[in-house]
Each structure stands twice: as structure tokens, then as C-alpha cells.
Design a protein around this motif. Structure first.
Motif, mmCIF file in Angstrom:
data_model
loop_
_atom_site.group_PDB
_atom_site.id
_atom_site.type_symbol
_atom_site.label_atom_id
_atom_site.label_comp_id
_atom_site.label_asym_id
_atom_site.label_seq_id
_atom_site.Cartn_x
_atom_site.Cartn_y
_atom_site.Cartn_z
ATOM 1 N N SER C 186 27.637 -15.217 3.107
ATOM 2 C CA SER C 186 28.203 -15.450 4.436
ATOM 3 C C SER C 186 29.262 -16.551 4.391
ATOM 4 C CB SER C 186 27.097 -15.800 5.436
ATOM 5 O OG SER C 186 26.667 -17.115 5.247
ATOM 6 N N ARG C 188 31.065 -17.130 1.817
ATOM 7 C CA ARG C 188 32.202 -16.525 1.130
ATOM 8 C C ARG C 188 33.065 -15.743 2.130
ATOM 9 N NH1 ARG C 188 30.058 -12.682 -2.877
ATOM 10 N NH2 ARG C 188 28.863 -14.478 -3.573
ATOM 11 N N ALA C 189 32.407 -15.010 3.014
ATOM 12 C CA ALA C 189 33.157 -14.243 4.013
ATOM 13 C C ALA C 189 33.974 -15.172 4.891
ATOM 14 C CB ALA C 189 32.192 -13.421 4.865
ATOM 15 N N GLU C 190 33.365 -16.301 5.302
ATOM 16 C CA GLU C 190 34.100 -17.260 6.120
ATOM 17 C C GLU C 190 35.281 -17.835 5.363
ATOM 18 O OE1 GLU C 190 31.889 -20.485 7.998
ATOM 19 O OE2 GLU C 190 30.237 -19.074 8.297
ATOM 20 N N VAL C 192 36.951 -16.472 2.846
ATOM 21 C CA VAL C 192 38.002 -15.467 2.712
ATOM 22 C C VAL C 192 38.769 -15.352 4.027
ATOM 23 C CG1 VAL C 192 38.414 -12.990 2.471
ATOM 24 C CG2 VAL C 192 36.880 -14.166 0.887
ATOM 25 N N ASP C 193 38.035 -15.411 5.133
ATOM 26 C CA ASP C 193 38.673 -15.373 6.452
ATOM 27 C C ASP C 193 39.655 -16.526 6.604
ATOM 28 O OD1 ASP C 193 38.903 -14.437 9.183
ATOM 29 O OD2 ASP C 193 37.867 -16.313 9.695
ATOM 30 N N LEU C 194 39.209 -17.723 6.159
ATOM 31 C CA LEU C 194 40.083 -18.894 6.233
ATOM 32 C C LEU C 194 41.338 -18.680 5.392
ATOM 33 C CD1 LEU C 194 40.638 -21.892 6.941
ATOM 34 C CD2 LEU C 194 39.290 -22.514 4.943
ATOM 35 N N MET C 196 42.755 -15.904 4.618
ATOM 36 C CA MET C 196 43.635 -14.929 5.263
ATOM 37 C C MET C 196 44.399 -15.581 6.413
ATOM 38 S SD MET C 196 43.148 -12.539 3.290
ATOM 39 C CE MET C 196 44.188 -11.266 3.973
ATOM 40 N N ARG C 197 43.712 -16.476 7.148
ATOM 41 C CA ARG C 197 44.404 -17.176 8.239
ATOM 42 C C ARG C 197 45.535 -18.046 7.690
ATOM 43 N NH1 ARG C 197 41.060 -20.857 11.601
ATOM 44 N NH2 ARG C 197 39.385 -20.632 10.074
ATOM 45 N N SER C 200 48.380 -15.947 6.751
ATOM 46 C CA SER C 200 49.113 -15.406 7.896
ATOM 47 C C SER C 200 50.044 -16.446 8.508
ATOM 48 C CB SER C 200 48.138 -14.887 8.961
ATOM 49 O OG SER C 200 47.489 -15.982 9.551
ATOM 50 N N ASN C 217 39.679 -7.286 -2.705
ATOM 51 C CA ASN C 217 39.897 -7.116 -1.269
ATOM 52 C C ASN C 217 41.058 -7.932 -0.739
ATOM 53 O OD1 ASN C 217 37.922 -5.243 -0.731
ATOM 54 N ND2 ASN C 217 36.329 -6.838 -0.689
ATOM 55 N N VAL C 218 41.315 -9.074 -1.377
ATOM 56 C CA VAL C 218 42.255 -10.023 -0.798
ATOM 57 C C VAL C 218 43.645 -9.922 -1.390
ATOM 58 C CG1 VAL C 218 42.761 -12.480 -0.671
ATOM 59 C CG2 VAL C 218 40.482 -11.661 -0.089
#
Lengths: 322, 294, 257
Positions: C186, C188-190, C192-194, C196-197, C200, C217-218
Motif C-alpha cells: 500500500s 508502494r502504491a502511494e 508511485v502515485d506521488l 506520477m504527480r 505531471s 507500470n510507470v
């Protein structure tokens, strides 16, 4: 940050008031101890930059102080240079010493650096001891001319206040440096210099800078000492004194100005207060220092801070305080 | 030419080598602790002073034992003292966050020991009567008995130490610990015990230095201050952490300071070795013998 | 798209050992580029050369067209390369906020002496640093622990804090050494989200990673190294089907289904 500044201001004010009160009933003994405290504070504040914040052991404090005191005395007494100009010259000398001593700190770490500084301190002491024609050698340098301040200071009682002003200025500068980006940058070198470099901090430059600050503070303390006592003797600048300054730094609290002042005060005044224990005082004191090095390595000030944090947290639980 | 007039070369050489041996022993003694714990023992001077006081103050002056028994009991006491210091003070110090803290700790330890010596044996310097105070004459040369003993005993100590490292299990374990504590622990070596043993050996060497220095200087709390600091110089010049380096550095300093005073006033003798150390630290921080990286 | 980071024929030898051998690669602007390979393949050595921790034996490195091959670490950092470390390197005696503020030291102008004679200017800088650091802590989601000492923080927070500190230097290129290592799924998912932000917002990301789910994925492009040399480069699809990569590193699991 604001609160901290306010606190330091209050503390300084308290020191001033304490001093004025002391002097109403001053005897020369109390006074000389208080003067010693003043230059010890300046020395420890200087040492804090390099050893406390940047984490590079400097055992040359007494040697740097000796260079400051003797060059001041030689310039203004032997050669008759204007005392204030002599002070400026001595500060320039401090700049040079700091750079010269800072350079090894780029190549040497930990114990090796501390050995270099011990070597430097000893070389200075031996030199001062043996250049008898210039420094007076073991018999000492007598009748150092004082700094005038619109008028010539007639005695130690009045000169003391000039030293007090010097100390307050040095405290103010230290507060500014320690509690700003500079303090953080120095600490980052001590904590993890690789990460500091990766954050764009020029570690080499800042190490030399911290050494230079230590050197300038030490030579200024030397001038304060020379002007007050008007007599210099090489025994006052032995390496064991450099160790004392490290002890003040460690006992009070590395890295923080109030901690430095606390440490300088404790180590300077306690032996005088505990005269009754004289024979056992030193061994007691050193044992406390050793135990502190093992159990409270960050010094007394950190204990106080922790206590304050703890109380705040307890109080903050009721209300919603961030 | 005039500077060489009246110089007794043999006497100078023996003095230089004897002093060099003292520095070598001091360098060896703190190199042992440095290799085992990673700490430079700033308290080593006080260990030597303690050794001298136990020998001269207790066993010689107070109890008036014969020399051999006094020496033996001193060394046994020093070994016990070493184990005590290692387990109560050096072990916690080596785990502290910053090396400056550990340095400060050993400095304070030094002062405590010196103070304890002063409180227990008094602050007046004294001598050990009839211990290595004779001298031997060879022609016009007068050699002090103590210098001869210093050289012989140093050679014995250093040889024994090398044999100990080479041929005993405990000695090999000590080398393992100095190279990699985690790996040593995984190999089943008791790291703490090994460190305790190292510090004990180091303290015994300190005791030997203290006994050997007793006839040279009066026994007092600052009897070896300059020798102890020169021992540091010897280690740095020879190569920090290396045993052969400690010996070479020590002898080198002994030679330089004894022959140096032919050319410069003897008051600068001490500055000479410190200056040399600073130059070495700046130009060749590894010393004459660079230590191999493990 | 222009090249952000270019490695040209980089070789690094330690004594007789060749850690990186004739490696050439290009990270394009606004790209997420991964560097993968088995342990000891020379990935960290390559990053260390980009960051100037040590310099290549031969070859050149360019950042936005400027040669940075022989610059010092802090000079390279100031040009706009931020970095996080494989084994987290934070300043343990400072709070989370102070840690991030150290990252902004190089953005300030006043030198030591000017800041002593101009306390007002120093205070203004302090305020600027503090605001920026708080904003960044908010951005990475650590604002609630800003006054905690970092040695007391859990591993996941420390990892994110390092990213915040790197962002504080205003980097254009972010170098991440094994960002997902040691995180639970979990976290790790956060994380990766960071990332990606951050991407962006226009930043370029270059990272070393062992976790293939994250990498595949990234990333836009992947470079694979083995024994210090490049063996493949391409999109995640191309890498997953490359037989040499499968043999050297990925194994059967990533064979085309």
C-alpha cells in the motif's frame, strides 16, 4: 524561531541584569571569574560552529586564542598600533588561521583532524614560550595596552563592561547564524555530508567557513582576555584548556546558543562555587562529564528541551494544537 | 663543523633509540585500541601514569616488594583495569552517534584517572630508589642502564605481540575483529570479549611504559604528557592503524628529536615532532606504511 | 523533445575491476526512465557518476547540453538534478521540516558575512524557505509530522521525506535509487502515485528499481545493464519480450503471456 529569538533576548537581558547586580557588591575575585565567563562564552560559541554544528573536533581553541591575544598585545603595545586597528588586524589574522586550519579538515576526518589541531595548539604554545624577545616567554607579556572607548579605561572594573558588550555582540551574531540556514547547513554536514552535497551544499566551503568562524571568535576572546588582565602567559593556552572548552560545549549542549552559554557558565563558575569540595571537585565534575557523554551526549540543554516538548505534548492533548 | 664538536654519537644514538622505543610502545598501545574499537584512546596517557603510580607508589614505596614482584603485580592490575574500562566505558562510547562524543568521553576518562592518581598517591612527584638508576661506561661514553633496559624490553614486547597475533587463536580473532566486527561475530567470535582482551593487552603495555618511564622522569601526574603526545605523532607518521608503522614512526621521531637538537635549540624539540606530524597529515595522511583496506 | 541527460561511452574502473563499461544512454525531457539490471551490474555506480560522487575513467556526461562530467556533486545538484538514496540519508538530528529546508539552502543568495550584517534579509530568506518547505511537505502528505525528529519516523515516511528534500532544490531531473525498496504494497502504491504527480508537474524522472511491477507500470523507457554494459533499451513491452533481458535478468515470469 520568533519564540527562540525572544527567549535568547530574555536570557541575555537576564545576564546583563545579573552582572549589574553583581557589580554593585563586586569584589575583584568575583569580577575576575565573571570576566573569565565572558571570554569562555565567546570561545564556546566559536567552538560550537565547528565542533558542535559541523561535527569536526577542534582542540586548538586555546592556541587560536593565544595567537589572538599575543598578536593584539604585540601590535598595540610593542608597536603602538591604534588598539581598534589592532583588533581589526587580529580578526583578519583569525580569518587566515581559520582558512589554514580548515584546509586539513577537507582531507582529514575525526581523530586525524583532532590530532592536527592538538599539534597546532602545541606548536603555538611552544612558539610563544620560546620567542622570548617578542612574547616575553615564560615570564609573560606585561602591561598590555587596553582598547579605549572614547576614553581610556582606568581599571579592570570599567573595562569589564566593554568585554560585556563584546560578548553580547558575539552572542547576537551566533544566534543569527545558528538559527538560520547556516546552522542547518552546518548540521547537515555533521549528520550526513553526502546528502548535504546532493542538496547542493558546498561542504568544503562550509567546513572552512565554520573553522573560520571558530578562529575569529577565539581571537576576539583572546583580545578580551588580553585587554582585561593586561598580562599574558603561555600556560593559559595549553591544550588542556582546549579540552576544557570542548567540555563546556558538550556539557551545556552542542548546537544551541543557550546550551553553549549554560555550559560555559557551569564549567566556569562551578569550581569556584564548590570550593569546599576543592580536592574532590575535579574528579566529581569529570565523572559527571563522562557519564553525560555516555548517557546524555547532546548536553543539558537538550534535556531541558526534551522536557519542554514533553510537557507541551501533554498539555496539547486536551486542546487541538498542531 | 662546530655544531658537531663534543657530540657523543654513541650516547646520542642509544638515547634516540630508547626514546624511540618508548614512542613505539605508546603508538602500539593505542593502535591496539584503535583497531579493536575504532576509538582513539585520548586517555592513554593516564593509563601510563596509572601504571607508574601502581608500580612506584603502591608496590615499591608503600609495600616495598622486590622489583620483580612489583612489576608482575603492576601488570596484573593493569590487565584487570583494562578489562574494567573496556566493558564499562569504551564499549558504550564506541556506539555513540558522533565520534566527537567518544573523543570527549575518553578525554574525561583521562582526567578522572589522573585525578584519582593525585588523590590516592598525593601530588608531590617522587622517585623509585635503586630501580634502573645505574649507568654503564664504555670509554668516554656513559650509558644509562634504563635506556638499555628500555630497548631490550621493547623488542621483547613487540616480538611477543607479533607472535601472539600470528600463532594464537585469540590473537587471530583480534585481527578479525579489527577488520570487520559483523563478519567476526558471524564466524562465532565473541566480539566484546575480544575487545576486552585487546584493551587489557593495551593497558599492560601502558603499564610497562609507565614502569620504564619511572626512572627517566619523576613519578607525577604529568610525567609522560609530552611522550604520550609524541606517541600519537609516531602513529600518524608511521601509518595509523599499522603495527610496523607504529614502530618505524616511533624510532624516527626518537632519532629526529635527538639529532635535531644538534642543530636547533632543545626547547624546540617538541615542536619538531608536532610540525612533522602536521606535515605528514597534510601531505601523506596514510603515513609511511599505508594500511591495507580490509 | 530534447535530451535532458546524456551519457556518452561512460567507463568506470576501480583498480582492475570495470564497474561500468562503455555505457551510453539518453534520458529525454519529461520522461520516466528506468535503469534495471541484476545486483552488481553497475547501476548505482552509474548514478554516482551522474551525481559527481566520483568521475568516470572515460566518457562524458551532459545535462541539458552542458557537460557535467567532472563537476562536483554540489555543483551538479545546483544545475537541477535532485537525488534520493538507496539507504535513506536524512539529517537525523533535525526535524522533518528542517530536513526539507536544508534542500533549499542553495536557492538562497546571502553569503555568511552579508547575512550577519543584514539580519532582515536573512529572516526574509528564512521565511521563504519555511513557506516553500511547508508547501512541499503538504504536497507529499507529511505536513502533520513536520516537527517530528526524523530519527523517530517510520521507514515509509523517511523515504517520502527524502523526495520532498530533493524537490526543495527545484530539480528538473529527479534521480531515485530504488524508490520502492522496503515499502509494503500500500505504501508502494502511494509512492508511485506521488511519483506520477511529480512527473505531471513537468519533472523528468530517472530511477533504479528492482520491483518489476513498478518499473513496467510507470516507465516510458527502460535501459537494462548487465556486467556494466547496456544489453537492451526500449519501452516496457520491448524489454519484456527481449530474449537477452529475460535470460540475464527478468526470468520466465515476464515472458510474453
Amino acid at each position: 524561531m520568533k519564540k527562540k529569538t525572544l527567549f535568547v533576548l530574555l536570557l541575555s537581558a537576564a545576564i546583563v541584569v545579573a552582572y549589574v547586580l553583581l557589580f554593585i557588591s563586586a569584589n575583584s575575585y568575583v569580577q575576575s571569574v565573571m570576566n573569565m565567563l565572558l571570554y569562555n562564552i565567546v570561545l564556546v560559541l566559536g567552538l560550537n560552529f565547528i565542533t558542535g554544528l559541523t561535527g569536526q573536533m577542534n582542540m586548538a581553541t586555546a592556541g587560536m586564542m593565544a595567537l589572538g591575544a599575543y598578536s593584539f598585545a604585540i601590535a598595540d603595545t610593542t608597536y603602538g598600533v591604534n588598539p581598534w586597528l589592532a583588533l581589526l588586524m587580529v580578526m583578519a589574522l583569525g580569518l587566515a588561521i581559520g582558512r589554514a586550519l580548515g584546509y586539513p579538515s577537507l582531507r582529514l576526518q575525526g581523530f586525524f583532524l583532532s590530532l592536527t589541531t592538538i599539534g597546532f595548539n602545541e606548536v603555538v604554545r611552544i612558539t610563544v614560550n620560546n620567542l622570548t624577545d617578542i612574547t616575553g616567554g615564560a615570564t609573560g607579556f606585561k602591561d598590555v595596552k587596553r582598547l579605549p572607548f572614547f576614553f581610556e579605561f582606568p581599571n579592570k572594573n570599567s573595562y569589564f563592561y566593554l568585554n560585556l558588550i563584546f560578548t553580547l555582540i558575539m552572542i547576537a551574531i551566533a544566534v543569527l547564524v545558528v538559527n538560520s540556514k547556516w546552522g542547518r547547513a552546518y548540521k547537515s554536514i555533521r549528520d550526513n555530508w553526502e546528502a548535504a552535497e546532493a542538496s547542493g551544499i558546498d561542504v568544503a566551503k562550509l567546513k572552512i567557513q565554520a573553522f573560520t568562524m571558530a578562529a575569529i571568535y577565539s581571537v576576539v576572546a583572546g583580545c578580551m582576555y588580553a585587554g582585561y588582565s593586561q598580562y599574558l602567559n603561555p600556560t593559559a593556552f595549553a591544550t588542556s584548556y582546549s579540552q576544557n572548552y570542548v567540555a563546556m560545549l558538550m556539557v551545556g549542549g552542542i548546537g544551541s546558543v543557550p546550551g553553549n552559554i549554560l555550559g560555559a557558565a557551569l564549567v566556569t563558575v562551578l569550581p569556584e562555587v564548590l570550593r569546599a569540595f576543592q580536592n574532590y571537585y575535579w574528579v566529581m565534575f569529570c565523572t559527571i562529564c563522562l557519564l553525560m557523554a555516555i548517557f546524555v551526549p547532546d548536553g543539558l540543554w537538550s534535556v531541558l528541551q526534551k522536557a519542554v516538548r514533553f510537557v507541551k505534548k501533554k498539555l496539547g492533548k486536551g486542546k487541538e494544537v498542531a | 663543523m662546530s655544531v658537531f664538536e663534543g657530540v657523543n654519537w654513541l650516547q646520542l644514538l642509544v638515547t634516540a633509540i630508547a626514546m624511540g622505543c618508548i614512542y613505539s610502545l605508546i603508538a602500539t598501545e593505542y593502535t591496539l585500541i584503535y583497531n579493536a574499537t575504532g576509538l582513539v584512546n585520548f586517555a592513554h596517557e593516564s593509563f601510563i601514569v596509572l601504571g607508574a603510580y601502581i608500580f612506584a607508589g603502591t608496590f615499591e614505596r608503600a609495600l616495598q616488594f622486590p622489583h620483580w614482584l612489583a612489576i608482575l603485580l603492576t601488570l596484573v592490575s593493569m590487565a584487570a583495569f583494562g578489562v574494567l574500562v573496556a566493558s564499562t566505558i569504551l564499549n558504550p562510547l564506541r556506539n555513540l552517534q558522533f565520534v566527537t562524543y567518544a573523543m570527549f568521553g575518553t578525554m574525561m576518562l583521562s582526567r578522572i584517572i589522573i585525578e584519582i592518581c593525585r588523590l590516592s598517591w598525593g601530588s608531590l612527584p617522587f622517585t623509585v630508589k635503586g630501580f634502573l638508576r645505574e649507568s654503564i661506561s664504555i670509554g668516554s661514553t656513559v650509558l644509562s642502564e634504563s635506556y638499555i633496559y628500555i630497548i631490550i624490553i621493547s623488542v621483547i614486547v613487540i616480538t611477543l605481540l607479533q607472535l601472539f597475533f600470528k600463532f594464537t587463536k585469540a590473537g587471530k580473532a583480534m585481527i578479525c575483529v579489527s577488520q570487520n566486527k559483523d563478519a567476526a561475530a558471524l564466524m562465532g567470535i565473541n566480539v566484546t570479549a575480544s575487545i576486552n582482551l585487546t584493551v587489557a593487552i593495551s593497558s599492560v603495555i601502558c603499564g610497562i611504559v609507565g614502569i620504564l618511564c619511572a626512572p627517566l622522569y619523576n613519578v607525577s601526574s604529568n610525567m609522560v604528557t609530552s611522550a604520550a603526545t609524541k606517541g600519537f605523532c609516531a602513529g600518524v607518521i608511521g601509518g595509523f592503524g599499522s603495527y610496523p608503522g607504529a614502530i618505524i614512526g616511533g624510532i624516527l621521531i626518537g632519532l629526529i628529536e635527538q639529532f635535531g637538537i644538534i642543530f636547533i635549540p632543545s626547547v624546540w624539540k617538541d615542536a619538531l615532532s608536532f610540525g612533522l606530524m602536521i606535515i605528514f597529515l597534510l601531505i601523506r595522511p596514510g603515513g609511511i606504511i599505508k594500511r591495507k583496506k580490509a | 523533445m530534447a535530451a535532458m541527460l546524456e551519457l556518452k561511452n561512460i567507463t568506470k574502473q576501480f583498480g582492475g575491476l570495470t564497474a561500468v563499461n562503455d555505457l551510453s544512454m539518453t534520458v529525454m525531457e519529461h520522461e520516466i526512465h528506468a535503469l534495471i539490471g541484476p545486483n552488481g551490474a553497475g547501476k548505482t555506480t552509474a548514478t554516482n557518476m551522474i551525481e559527481g560522487v566520483f568521475h568516470p575513467t572515460s566518457g562524458q556526461i551532459f545535462f541539458k547540453g552542458h557537460e557535467i562530467t567532472n563537476l562536483k556533486t554540489h555543483e551538479i545538484a545546483r544545475l537541477g538534478i535532485g537525488r534520493t538514496f538507496q539507504n535513506i540519508k536524512l539529517y537525523d538530528t533535525m526535524t522533518a521540516l528542517e530536513n526539507v529546508m536544508v534542500g533549499g539552502h542553495q536557492l538562497t543568495k546571502l553569503d555568511l558575512f552579508p547575512s550577519i550584517v543584514n539580519p532582515k534579509g536573512l529572516m526574509d530568506e528564512e521565511k521563504m524557505l519555511k513557506e516553500k518547505a511547508e508547501m512541499l511537505l503538504d504536497y507529499v502528505g507529511l505536513h502533520n509530522i513536520k516537527d517530528e525528529y526524523v530519527k523517530n519516523l517510520p521507514y515509509g515516511n523517511r523515504k517520502v521525506l527524502e523526495v520532498a528534500r530533493a524537490l526543495m532544490t527545484d530539480p528538473e531531473l529527479l534521480l531515485l535509487d530504488e524508490p520502492a525498496a522496503g515499502l509494503n504494497p500500500s505504501e508502494r502504491a502511494e509512492f508511485v502515485d506521488l511519483l506520477m504527480r511529480i512527473h505531471s508537474e513537468g519533472k523528468t524522472l530517472f530511477f533504479i528499481e528492482h520491483n518489476m511491477d513498478v518499473v513496467m507500470n510507470v516507465s516510458h523507457r527502460i535501459t537494462v545493464v548487465n556486467f556494466g554494459a547496456k544489453i537492451a533499451e526500449g519501452t516496457p513491452q520491448e524489454i519484456q519480450t527481449n530474449p537477452e533481458v529475460i535470460k540475464a535478468y527478468l526470468g520466465e515470469r515476464y515472458k510474453v503471456k
